[in-house]
Motif scaffolding. Structure first.
Motif, PDB file in Angstrom:
ATOM      1  N   GLU A   1     -18.295  37.759 -10.810  1.00 24.37           N
ATOM      2  CA  GLU A   1     -19.270  36.821 -10.255  1.00 24.37           C
ATOM      3  C   GLU A   1     -19.118  36.802  -8.740  1.00 24.37           C
TER       4      GLU A   1
ATOM      5  N   PRO B   1     -21.318  41.945  -8.559  1.00 23.77           N
ATOM      6  CA  PRO B   1     -20.723  42.097  -9.886  1.00 23.77           C
ATOM      7  C   PRO B   1     -21.082  43.423 -10.553  1.00 23.77           C
TER       8      PRO B   1
ATOM      9  N   PRO C   1     -11.863  32.359 -11.810  1.00 23.92           N
ATOM     10  CA  PRO C   1     -13.166  31.965 -11.255  1.00 23.92           C
ATOM     11  C   PRO C   1     -13.057  30.690 -10.411  1.00 23.92           C
TER      12      PRO C   1
END
Length: 296
Positions: A70, A87, A43
């Motif tokens: 995400e 997502p 991420p």
């Protein structure tokens, strides 16, 4: 004896202006079944002046699978498709004889802070279909099969297994499963898998035969019969694999093929810019200069 044959740690790799964690290919294990390439993106928090920008680049001999946790990516390709990936959705592009696409942060997010997190996967095509016409499919989250069993939530992103079938049009026997649990649970599914198998830990961890494994590790099984293992609480894992091909696959840059000659042809095609272009795009990723050798 443990059925885990190999443990692969994520390795940092730069894909332009963005760092990823590379899982496949690996020097000791080039493919798992038909799966030839897996990158873990993020991420990553991108600021208001940072964006994902992968200009038009070509593929042959494979299908790409983009799956986000995400963020968002705008996909554009030489078939004229322009689709935002969000997502839980599955973006599936089959290159076949050749296709060009770009991947960028959508326009409405380019001047704000945003997260990006997901998986980029290549699935090699069978030899008989390497030159098929390019195709593109996109599936919303509610179209992907999901079910719960023994305290574990399953999602079948691609392929078929356990009597469930994903709508993603794959071209060889394979499976790509997501397993989630909030409590510690024992998993016993190995007898229903086939071909080669691997397990990737995104969050949490697993315990197997007295050993504990953590996030960003890819565990490759000796055979598809993954031993019984325990998922720790608040864990997310992915199990994938399928029947391997009889022929070797060569990988050079974004090209996958069963012969070196086909890759040489694709390199020349890209140098000559003879692939169908992406509408509205003017720049492109040049053929890498640092290496003319085909990886195998």
């Amino acid at each position: 004896m443990s059925n885990i044959n190999l443990i692969i740690e994520e390795r940092p790799s730069n894909i332009g202006n963005f760092m990823v964690g590379r899982l496949l290919p690996f020097r000791e294990k080039r493919m798992v079944g038909p799966f030839a390439f897996i990158d873990h993106m993020g991420p990553t928090c991108l600021s208001d002046y940072e964006n994902l920008d992968v200009p038009p680049h070509p593929h042959i001999g494979l299908s790409t699978l983009t799956y986000l946790f995400e963020g968002a990516i705008m996909h554009k390709d030489g078939l004229g498709n322009e689709t935002e990936i969000k997502p839980g959705q599955v973006n599936w592009m089959t290159a076949g004889s050749g296709i060009v696409h770009s991947e960028r942060t959508p326009g409405y997010l380019r001047t704000s802070n945003k997260m990006l997190h997901g998986l980029q996967i290549w699935v090699a095509l069978p030899k008989a279909l390497e030159e098929m016409d390019p195709e593109f499919f996109h599936f919303n989250e509610d179209e992907i099969p999901r079910w719960s069993e023994n305290g574990i939530d399953f999602k079948l992103i691609a392929g078929d297994v356990f009597g469930h079938f994903s709508p993603v049009p794959v071209y060889s026997p394979l499976y790509f499963l997501e397993l989630r649990t909030t409590k510690q649970q024992t998993v016993k599914i190995g007898k229903d898998l086939f071909g080669e198998s691997a397990l990737y830990i995104l969050e949490g961890g697993i315990e197997s035969e007295g050993h504990t494994f953590e996030p960003k590790q890819l565990l490759v099984a000796k055979d598809s019969k993954l031993c019984e293992f325990v998922m720790q609480e608040n864990s997310i894992i992915y199990i994938f694999g399928g029947e391997p091909f009889a022929e070797e696959r060569f990988i050079y840059w974004n090209f996958v093929a069963s012969t070196r000659e086909r890759i040489e042809e694709a390199k020349e095609q890209w140098l000559q810019q003879s692939f169908a272009p992406v509408p509205g795009e003017t720049d492109f990723v040049p053929l890498p200069e640092q290496s003319r050798n085909i990886k195998n």
